[in-house]
Scaffold this motif. Structure first.
Motif, PDB file in Angstrom:
ATOM      1  N   MET A  72       1.034  -1.584  -0.270  1.00 40.21           N
ATOM      2  CA  MET A  72      -0.085   0.179  -0.166  1.00 40.21           C
ATOM      3  C   MET A  72       0.625   1.493  -0.484  1.00 40.21           C
ATOM      4  SD  MET A  72       0.017  -1.395   3.311  1.00 40.21           S
ATOM      5  CE  MET A  72      -1.080  -2.091   4.098  1.00 40.21           C
ATOM      6  N   CYS A  73       2.053   1.045   0.856  1.00 40.28           N
ATOM      7  CA  CYS A  73       3.497   2.749   0.225  1.00 40.28           C
ATOM      8  C   CYS A  73       3.832   2.478  -0.651  1.00 40.28           C
ATOM      9  CB  CYS A  73       3.515   2.491   1.555  1.00 40.28           C
ATOM     10  SG  CYS A  73       2.169   2.911   3.327  1.00 40.28           S
ATOM     11  N   HIS A  74       4.631   1.377  -0.924  1.00 34.55           N
ATOM     12  CA  HIS A  74       5.579   0.590  -1.879  1.00 34.55           C
ATOM     13  C   HIS A  74       5.521   0.384  -3.376  1.00 34.55           C
ATOM     14  CE1 HIS A  74       8.641   1.315   1.569  1.00 34.55           C
ATOM     15  NE2 HIS A  74       8.632   0.613   2.416  1.00 34.55           N
ATOM     16  N   GLY A  75       4.440   0.344  -3.331  1.00 37.01           N
ATOM     17  CA  GLY A  75       3.729  -0.752  -4.344  1.00 37.01           C
ATOM     18  C   GLY A  75       3.050  -1.540  -5.566  1.00 37.01           C
ATOM     19  N   ASP A  76       2.896  -2.232  -5.787  1.00 37.55           N
ATOM     20  CA  ASP A  76       3.403  -3.524  -5.944  1.00 37.55           C
ATOM     21  C   ASP A  76       4.263  -4.101  -6.071  1.00 37.55           C
ATOM     22  OD1 ASP A  76       0.165  -2.917  -6.284  1.00 37.55           O
ATOM     23  OD2 ASP A  76      -0.025  -3.353  -8.112  1.00 37.55           O
ATOM     24  N   ASN A  79      10.053  -1.796  -6.550  1.00 35.42           N
ATOM     25  CA  ASN A  79      11.358  -1.507  -7.693  1.00 35.42           C
ATOM     26  C   ASN A  79       9.795  -0.090  -7.594  1.00 35.42           C
ATOM     27  OD1 ASN A  79       9.740  -2.133  -9.073  1.00 35.42           O
ATOM     28  ND2 ASN A  79      11.782  -2.863 -10.586  1.00 35.42           N
ATOM     29  N   GLU A  80       9.260   0.612  -6.991  1.00 33.44           N
ATOM     30  CA  GLU A  80       8.440   1.340  -7.984  1.00 33.44           C
ATOM     31  C   GLU A  80       8.573   2.892  -6.496  1.00 33.44           C
ATOM     32  OE1 GLU A  80       4.372   0.936  -7.590  1.00 33.44           O
ATOM     33  OE2 GLU A  80       4.712  -0.799  -9.040  1.00 33.44           O
ATOM     34  N   VAL A  81       9.426   2.388  -5.291  1.00 36.38           N
ATOM     35  CA  VAL A  81       9.413   3.182  -4.572  1.00 36.38           C
ATOM     36  C   VAL A  81      11.142   3.394  -3.744  1.00 36.38           C
ATOM     37  CG1 VAL A  81       9.198   4.641  -1.990  1.00 36.38           C
ATOM     38  CG2 VAL A  81       6.845   3.723  -3.816  1.00 36.38           C
ATOM     39  N   LEU A  82      11.557   1.849  -4.120  1.00 35.12           N
ATOM     40  CA  LEU A  82      12.563   2.266  -3.309  1.00 35.12           C
ATOM     41  C   LEU A  82      14.354   2.148  -4.370  1.00 35.12           C
ATOM     42  CD1 LEU A  82      12.328  -0.454  -0.528  1.00 35.12           C
ATOM     43  CD2 LEU A  82      12.604   2.129   0.126  1.00 35.12           C
ATOM     44  N   THR A  83      15.178   2.594  -4.346  1.00 34.27           N
ATOM     45  CA  THR A  83      16.299   2.714  -5.633  1.00 34.27           C
ATOM     46  C   THR A  83      17.148   1.391  -4.832  1.00 34.27           C
ATOM     47  OG1 THR A  83      17.364   4.297  -4.616  1.00 34.27           O
ATOM     48  CG2 THR A  83      15.381   4.921  -6.094  1.00 34.27           C
ATOM     49  N   LYS A  84      18.503   1.025  -6.219  1.00 32.58           N
ATOM     50  CA  LYS A  84      18.974   0.062  -6.163  1.00 32.58           C
ATOM     51  C   LYS A  84      19.663   0.953  -5.428  1.00 32.58           C
ATOM     52  CE  LYS A  84      19.857  -2.691 -10.032  1.00 32.58           C
ATOM     53  NZ  LYS A  84      20.162  -3.255 -11.327  1.00 32.58           N
ATOM     54  N   ASP A  85      20.083   2.726  -5.300  1.00 31.49           N
ATOM     55  CA  ASP A  85      21.298   3.145  -4.634  1.00 31.49           C
ATOM     56  C   ASP A  85      20.987   2.826  -3.138  1.00 31.49           C
ATOM     57  OD1 ASP A  85      22.991   3.517  -6.353  1.00 31.49           O
ATOM     58  OD2 ASP A  85      22.300   5.440  -6.659  1.00 31.49           O
ATOM     59  N   GLU A 118       8.908 -12.962   9.618  1.00 29.30           N
ATOM     60  CA  GLU A 118       8.629 -12.433   8.389  1.00 29.30           C
ATOM     61  C   GLU A 118       9.107 -11.241   8.125  1.00 29.30           C
ATOM     62  OE1 GLU A 118       4.136 -14.148   9.466  1.00 29.30           O
ATOM     63  OE2 GLU A 118       4.531 -12.316  10.608  1.00 29.30           O
ATOM     64  N   ILE A 119       9.572 -10.228   8.413  1.00 31.43           N
ATOM     65  CA  ILE A 119      10.191  -9.637   7.855  1.00 31.43           C
ATOM     66  C   ILE A 119      11.446  -9.914   7.909  1.00 31.43           C
ATOM     67  CG2 ILE A 119      12.176  -7.058   9.117  1.00 31.43           C
ATOM     68  CD1 ILE A 119      10.299  -7.448  11.618  1.00 31.43           C
ATOM     69  N   TRP A 120      12.577 -10.641   7.665  1.00 32.02           N
ATOM     70  CA  TRP A 120      13.059 -11.413   6.735  1.00 32.02           C
ATOM     71  C   TRP A 120      13.107 -11.616   5.297  1.00 32.02           C
ATOM     72  CZ3 TRP A 120      17.826 -10.098   7.664  1.00 32.02           C
ATOM     73  CH2 TRP A 120      18.507  -8.654   8.847  1.00 32.02           C
ATOM     74  N   ASP A 121      11.798 -12.266   5.924  1.00 27.40           N
ATOM     75  CA  ASP A 121      11.066 -12.539   4.398  1.00 27.40           C
ATOM     76  C   ASP A 121      10.632 -11.157   3.796  1.00 27.40           C
ATOM     77  OD1 ASP A 121      11.781 -15.695   5.232  1.00 27.40           O
ATOM     78  OD2 ASP A 121       9.131 -15.705   5.774  1.00 27.40           O
ATOM     79  N   ALA A 122      10.166 -11.097   3.740  1.00 25.63           N
ATOM     80  CA  ALA A 122       9.893  -9.449   2.920  1.00 25.63           C
ATOM     81  C   ALA A 122      10.276  -8.470   2.885  1.00 25.63           C
ATOM     82  CB  ALA A 122       8.685  -8.396   4.708  1.00 25.63           C
ATOM     83  N   LEU A 123      11.705  -8.801   3.524  1.00 29.79           N
ATOM     84  CA  LEU A 123      12.958  -7.903   3.575  1.00 29.79           C
ATOM     85  C   LEU A 123      14.137  -8.068   2.303  1.00 29.79           C
ATOM     86  CD1 LEU A 123      15.629  -5.352   3.489  1.00 29.79           C
ATOM     87  CD2 LEU A 123      16.197  -7.011   5.134  1.00 29.79           C
ATOM     88  N   MET A 124      13.600  -9.710   2.306  1.00 27.19           N
ATOM     89  CA  MET A 124      15.098 -10.311   1.245  1.00 27.19           C
ATOM     90  C   MET A 124      13.735 -10.594  -0.002  1.00 27.19           C
ATOM     91  SD  MET A 124      17.465 -11.218   1.971  1.00 27.19           S
ATOM     92  CE  MET A 124      17.735 -10.647   2.877  1.00 27.19           C
ATOM     93  N   TYR A 125      12.305 -10.144  -0.083  1.00 26.70           N
ATOM     94  CA  TYR A 125      11.300 -10.639  -1.173  1.00 26.70           C
ATOM     95  C   TYR A 125      11.463  -8.920  -2.253  1.00 26.70           C
ATOM     96  CZ  TYR A 125       7.818  -9.635  -4.271  1.00 26.70           C
ATOM     97  OH  TYR A 125       6.564  -9.038  -5.882  1.00 26.70           O
ATOM     98  N   VAL A 126      11.960  -7.354  -0.993  1.00 24.04           N
ATOM     99  CA  VAL A 126      12.360  -6.409  -1.749  1.00 24.04           C
ATOM    100  C   VAL A 126      13.472  -5.865  -2.089  1.00 24.04           C
ATOM    101  CG1 VAL A 126      12.453  -4.063  -0.408  1.00 24.04           C
ATOM    102  CG2 VAL A 126      10.655  -5.696  -0.008  1.00 24.04           C
ATOM    103  N   ARG A 127      13.955  -7.013  -0.753  1.00 23.01           N
ATOM    104  CA  ARG A 127      15.654  -6.727  -2.062  1.00 23.01           C
ATOM    105  C   ARG A 127      15.704  -6.704  -3.603  1.00 23.01           C
ATOM    106  NH1 ARG A 127      19.999  -5.236   1.520  1.00 23.01           N
ATOM    107  NH2 ARG A 127      21.579  -6.574   0.012  1.00 23.01           N
ATOM    108  N   ALA A 128      15.409  -8.450  -3.546  1.00 24.69           N
ATOM    109  CA  ALA A 128      15.028  -9.189  -4.649  1.00 24.69           C
ATOM    110  C   ALA A 128      14.227  -8.294  -5.543  1.00 24.69           C
ATOM    111  CB  ALA A 128      14.819 -10.285  -3.997  1.00 24.69           C
ATOM    112  N   GLY A 129      13.884  -7.589  -5.821  1.00 22.67           N
ATOM    113  CA  GLY A 129      12.895  -6.852  -6.442  1.00 22.67           C
ATOM    114  C   GLY A 129      13.497  -5.905  -7.233  1.00 22.67           C
TER     115      GLY A 129
END
Ligand code: HEC
Ligand code: HEC
Length: 261
Positions: A72-76, A79-85, A118-129
């Protein structure tokens, strides 16, 4: 007099004994030879051992957590909000702490909503994406396996456990990429720097501008980023592999019955 000496002896033995057993105790909380690495001080974690993942984080479960609590905040897509850098500049451990406690920029705290796994799983999904972790059955990964196998495995071992044929003769020992307390306390920027320039006073060579004539490629900046991403894939579950293989099998099957070209 004799009994006094005996008593002193006894005290000395006690002191020594407890010093020995307390160091043996510390060894239990980290993994095998890693403890004797003279570089241990450089990677003291900020969180206690029982806050690291209890098992390899799963990108597949992370996706479910993400959809429910983060999209709901970071987008579907992450990589919509958070950047590689942005993601490269902090270690997974620092990012875990932000997800757990929130920050002043508007990131809410999840410590009462999600378990640590759950936090680690979500974080790894974010990092992978965002950072483009390799799907584990991709052609790119097969190429990287050959590069890692030919240049790194002699020290780091083919599965990145730091147990390659040379490891016994090295001090400090080669990094174990499967060890959360070690790899999760480093940012990608830091790993990139260590790969580029090597690590002084250790066996870790500088890779920038080396050439592998056998496989015909150069260790340029892009290749070094690929190696950082490659090294990261030891730190999460291979669950995604099976899903991708399933999709590939379905595609092959559909092709075989002439449904798709
Ligand atoms: C209420 C909106 C909101 C929700 C829900 C939310 N975030 Fe955030 N998140 C933010 C904002 C705002 C930032 C700060 C953006 C910035 O620093 O540019 C942020 C930053 C982050 C960062 C980067 C931190 C840094 O400093 O580099 C990560 C990683 C992150 N969020 C992961 C998550 C995950 C995982 C979830 C779900 C469990 C989640 N967020 C849920 C709003 C949210
Ligand atoms: C000759 C042995 C040797 C070879 C070959 C080698 N390394 Fe290393 N590497 C080491 C040692 C030893 C360390 C640990 C140094 C320390 O503890 O400070 C290390 C550390 C690292 C680190 C830093 C980990 C951390 O915790 O910060 C990375 C990343 C790394 N190696 C990746 C690679 C990659 C990728 C290759 C192949 C392109 C490679 N290494 C080849 C010996 C080697």
């Amino acid at each position: 007099m004799l009994s006094k000496n005996l008593a002193l002896c006894f005290i000395i033995t006690l002191l020594f004994g407890s010093a020995l057993s307390s160091s043996a105790f510390a060894a239990v909380s980290y993994e095998k030879e890693e403890l004797v690495s003279s570089t241990i001080k450089k990677w003291q974690p900020k969180i206690p051992e029982n806050e690291f993942p209890s098992h390899q984080p799963s990108i597949v479960s992370g996706k479910e957590v993400y959809k429910m609590h983060c999209a709901m905040c970071h987008g579907d897509e992450p990589n919509e909000v958070l950047t590689k850098d942005q993601l490269r500049s902090k270690s997974p451990e620092e990012q875990y702490i932000i997800i757990k406690n929130g920050n002043a920029k508007g990131m809410p705290a999840f410590k009462n909503k999600l378990s640590r796994d759950e936090i680690w799983d979500a974080l790894m999904y974010v990092r992978a994406g965002v950072l483009g972790y390799y799907p584990l059955n991709s052609d790119e990964l097969a190429k990287m396996n050959a590069i890692f196998g030919g240049n790194c495995a002699v020290c780091h071992g083919t599965r990145g456990h730091g147990d390659g044929p040379l490891h016994k003769s090295l001090n400090p020992v080669p990094a174990n990429f499967n060890m959360f307390q070690r790899l999760y306390t480093r940012s990608d920027n830091r790993l990139h720097k260590e790969l580029t320039h090597g690590i002084p006073w250790t066996a870790m060579p500088a890779w920038k501008n080396r050439v592998d004539f056998n496989q015909n490629y150069k260790f340029d900046d892009e290749m070094i980023w690929k190696l950082v991403t490659y090294v990261r894939q030891f730190g999460f579950s291979q669950e995604i592999d099976r899903l991708d293989i399933g999709r590939q099998k379905l595609k092959d099957y559909e092709k075989s019955i002439g449904k798709v070209k």
